[in-house]
Design an enzyme around this catalytic site. Structure first.
Site, mmCIF file in Angstrom:
data_model
loop_
_atom_site.group_PDB
_atom_site.id
_atom_site.type_symbol
_atom_site.label_atom_id
_atom_site.label_comp_id
_atom_site.label_asym_id
_atom_site.label_seq_id
_atom_site.Cartn_x
_atom_site.Cartn_y
_atom_site.Cartn_z
ATOM 1 N N ALA A 87 -39.770 17.409 -21.758
ATOM 2 C CA ALA A 87 -39.168 16.373 -22.593
ATOM 3 C C ALA A 87 -37.678 16.626 -22.745
ATOM 4 O O ALA A 87 -37.225 17.776 -22.789
ATOM 5 C CB ALA A 87 -39.825 16.351 -23.964
ATOM 6 N N HIS A 94 -42.550 19.812 -29.269
ATOM 7 C CA HIS A 94 -42.305 21.174 -29.742
ATOM 8 C C HIS A 94 -41.265 21.180 -30.861
ATOM 9 O O HIS A 94 -41.324 22.014 -31.760
ATOM 10 C CB HIS A 94 -41.856 22.080 -28.591
ATOM 11 C CG HIS A 94 -42.962 22.471 -27.681
ATOM 12 N ND1 HIS A 94 -43.870 23.460 -27.981
ATOM 13 C CD2 HIS A 94 -43.320 22.011 -26.461
ATOM 14 C CE1 HIS A 94 -44.739 23.600 -26.986
ATOM 15 N NE2 HIS A 94 -44.421 22.719 -26.053
ATOM 16 N N ASP A 101 -48.203 25.614 -27.003
ATOM 17 C CA ASP A 101 -48.842 25.882 -25.722
ATOM 18 C C ASP A 101 -49.676 27.146 -25.863
ATOM 19 O O ASP A 101 -49.259 28.100 -26.518
ATOM 20 C CB ASP A 101 -47.799 26.080 -24.623
ATOM 21 C CG ASP A 101 -46.945 24.851 -24.389
ATOM 22 O OD1 ASP A 101 -47.431 23.728 -24.612
ATOM 23 O OD2 ASP A 101 -45.783 25.018 -23.989
ATOM 24 N N GLU A 150 -51.032 18.797 -18.770
ATOM 25 C CA GLU A 150 -50.760 20.132 -19.298
ATOM 26 C C GLU A 150 -51.972 20.552 -20.119
ATOM 27 O O GLU A 150 -52.073 20.228 -21.302
ATOM 28 C CB GLU A 150 -49.499 20.152 -20.168
ATOM 29 C CG GLU A 150 -48.226 19.901 -19.404
ATOM 30 C CD GLU A 150 -46.975 20.078 -20.258
ATOM 31 O OE1 GLU A 150 -47.081 20.342 -21.481
ATOM 32 O OE2 GLU A 150 -45.880 19.946 -19.696
#
Length: 185
Positions: A87, A94, A101, A150
């Protein structure tokens, strides 16, 4: 938030971050308190089931995201490729302190596609909703989310929303909230 819904202001920083009491091999180990508590509960439940998780990346500031995005621009030779895996600053989950993650404690397939086949990924995908998390970028939904799959990126949305999405079989926040797809900026 997504590629069409940035943070306001772009350099937003939550004031109430804390470090969850879980294994974190990197310096990016802060989350908002509700997310941090849920991470602790989720990691404890995984450990009770024999799955050892680590938190690889939590909160990233605007400046940290600038560096992360610049790295991917360099790797891909420009923004077109970087935009599929990272991003832009001001658009990163985040940066909210609500996304993190995960990895297996042994480091197998950390932050790469093969992670989806690890016990850690499979346990988290099957159980995250119980703790208020969703797998934010599932395989096959890049045209909606704008990002490659992801299997390690989880977003705290609260238990009610996460369980409602699971019960409905809804895979993305865009679909759940009736938002248009966000394949590009």
């Amino acid at each position: 938030m997504n590629k069409r819904r940035p943070l306001t202001p772009l350099d937003y920083a939550p004031a109430d971050l804390r470090r969850p009491d879980v294994a974190t091999p990197t310096g990016f180990d802060l989350l908002r308190p509700d997310a941090a508590t849920a991470v602790e509960e989720m990691f404890a439940a995984a450990a009770a089931d024999g799955v050892d998780l680590t938190m690889v990346s939590g909160y990233r500031s605007f400046a940290d995201q600038e560096s992360t995005y610049a790295y991917w621009v360099g790797q891909y030779g420009g923004p077109a490729g970087a935009d599929t895996v990272s991003a832009r600053p001001g658009y990163s989950e985040h940066q909210t302190g609500l996304a993190f993650d995960i990895a297996q404690a042994d480091g197998a397939c950390t932050l790469v596609l093969c992670f989806k086949d690890t016990p850690a990924a499979q346990w988290a995908a099957g159980n995250a909703a119980e703790f208020g998390f969703i797998l934010r970028y599932p395989l096959g939904f890049h045209e909606i989310t704008g990002f490659s799959a992801e299997s390690w990126h989880f977003r705290y949305v609260g238990r009610d929303v996460a369980l409602a999405m699971k019960a409905a079989g809804t895979e993305t926040l865009e679909e759940h909230f009736g938002l248009p797809p966000a394949p590009s900026y």
